[in-house]
Design an enzyme around this catalytic site. Structure first.
Site, PDB file in Angstrom:
ATOM      1  N   VAL A 144      70.840  81.902  84.450  1.00 58.40           N
ATOM      2  CA  VAL A 144      71.274  83.294  84.533  1.00 58.40           C
ATOM      3  C   VAL A 144      70.746  83.951  85.807  1.00 58.40           C
ATOM      4  O   VAL A 144      69.554  84.025  86.034  1.00 58.40           O
ATOM      5  CB  VAL A 144      70.794  84.090  83.302  1.00 58.40           C
ATOM      6  CG1 VAL A 144      71.212  85.551  83.411  1.00 58.40           C
ATOM      7  CG2 VAL A 144      71.350  83.474  82.019  1.00 58.40           C
ATOM      8  N   HIS A 145      71.683  84.426  86.633  1.00 59.52           N
ATOM      9  CA  HIS A 145      71.332  85.213  87.818  1.00 59.52           C
ATOM     10  C   HIS A 145      72.295  86.391  87.821  1.00 59.52           C
ATOM     11  O   HIS A 145      73.095  86.533  86.898  1.00 59.52           O
ATOM     12  CB  HIS A 145      71.435  84.364  89.095  1.00 59.52           C
ATOM     13  CG  HIS A 145      72.728  83.605  89.190  1.00 59.52           C
ATOM     14  ND1 HIS A 145      73.839  84.104  89.810  1.00 59.52           N
ATOM     15  CD2 HIS A 145      73.085  82.397  88.689  1.00 59.52           C
ATOM     16  CE1 HIS A 145      74.833  83.224  89.712  1.00 59.52           C
ATOM     17  NE2 HIS A 145      74.396  82.180  89.026  1.00 59.52           N
ATOM     18  N   GLY A 146      72.237  87.242  88.833  1.00 57.63           N
ATOM     19  CA  GLY A 146      73.022  88.474  88.833  1.00 57.63           C
ATOM     20  C   GLY A 146      74.490  88.308  88.486  1.00 57.63           C
ATOM     21  O   GLY A 146      75.035  89.021  87.647  1.00 57.63           O
ATOM     22  N   ASP A 181      75.683  76.272  85.155  1.00 56.19           N
ATOM     23  CA  ASP A 181      75.125  76.856  86.375  1.00 56.19           C
ATOM     24  C   ASP A 181      73.692  76.377  86.494  1.00 56.19           C
ATOM     25  O   ASP A 181      72.879  76.649  85.612  1.00 56.19           O
ATOM     26  CB  ASP A 181      75.170  78.384  86.291  1.00 56.19           C
ATOM     27  CG  ASP A 181      74.985  79.052  87.642  1.00 56.19           C
ATOM     28  OD1 ASP A 181      74.089  78.608  88.404  1.00 56.19           O
ATOM     29  OD2 ASP A 181      75.720  80.002  87.947  1.00 56.19           O
ATOM     30  N   GLY A 196      74.645  87.311  84.801  1.00 53.62           N
ATOM     31  CA  GLY A 196      74.098  88.319  83.907  1.00 53.62           C
ATOM     32  C   GLY A 196      74.893  89.598  83.842  1.00 53.62           C
ATOM     33  O   GLY A 196      74.903  90.275  82.816  1.00 53.62           O
TER      34      GLY A 196
END
EC number: 2.7.1.191
Length: 160
Positions: free
Chosen positions: A16-18, A12, A21
Site C-alpha cells: 500500500v502506497h499513495g 504490488d 491507498g
C-alpha cells in the site's frame, strides 16, 4: 457463509502506497484494504506507514495468507474489500485456499536479478510466469494497470 464482497485484488510489491491507498480505494469505493502478506502481518512499523496513506474512513487489515483464507468468508456484506498482495504466487495461494478472486490487477513488480521486463512497471521470473499462467488457467483475468484511468493490458498477452 456468504461470499465476501471483493472488489479487486492487486499485486504490488510495495503493497500500500499513495496510489493504492487513495486513488484505487476511492475509484473502487472500497472501505476495507486487506493486505494479505505474511511479512507485513508481522510488522507493525510497516503497517503504521501503510495506514498513513490510506484514504480517510477506510479500514485496513494486515493478515497472513493463511489467516486471509481462514477468515475471508466471515466478511460482512457491508465490507467492500480491496485485497493487496505482493506476488502472483501469493494470489495463487489465496485462490487455491478458496478465496473467491476472479480478477487481478497488476501494479508494480520491480525488476530484479533473474527477471525480465514485460511492461514498464512489471518484471517477472519463471516462478511469477508459472503463477500467472496457472491463474489464467483457473479462469482469473490478470491485467497490468497502474492507475484506474489507464487502459489495462492482459498479462497473458504480455507473457506470450
Amino acid at each position: 457463509m456468504s461470499t465476501p464482497n471483493i472488489l479487486m485484488t492487486r499485486i504490488d510489491n510495495r503493497l500500500v502506497h499513495g496510489q493504492v491507498g487513495v486513488t484505487w480505494t476511492n475509484t473502487l469505493g472500497a472501505n476495507l484494504v486487506l493486505v494479505a502478506n505474511d511479512a507485513a502481518a508481522a510488522d507493525p512499523v510497516q503497517q503504521n506507514l501503510m495506514d498513513m496513506v490510506v484514504a480517510e474512513g477506510v479500514q485496513t487489515r494486515y493478515f497472513t495468507l493463511e489467516k486471509t483464507i481462514d477468515v475471508i468468508r466471515k466478511a460482512a456484506d457491508r465490507q467492500k474489500i480491496f485485497i493487496v498482495c505482493k506476488t502472483p504466487q501469493d494470489v495463487l495461494t489465496l485462490v487455491k485456499g478458496g478465496v473467491p478472486i476472479n480478477f487481478v490487477n497488476v501494479g508494480n513488480m520491480h525488476f530484479a536479478e533473474g527477471k525480465r521486463q514485460i511492461h514498464k512497471t512489471v518484471s517477472v521470473n519463471d516462478s511469477d510466469t508459472a503463477a500467472f499462467r496457472e491463474l489464467e488457467r483457473l479462469g482469473i483475468t490478470c491485467e497490468v494497470r497502474r492507475v484506474p484511468d489507464e487502459s489495462g493490458e492482459s498479462i497473458a498477452k504480455l507473457l506470450a
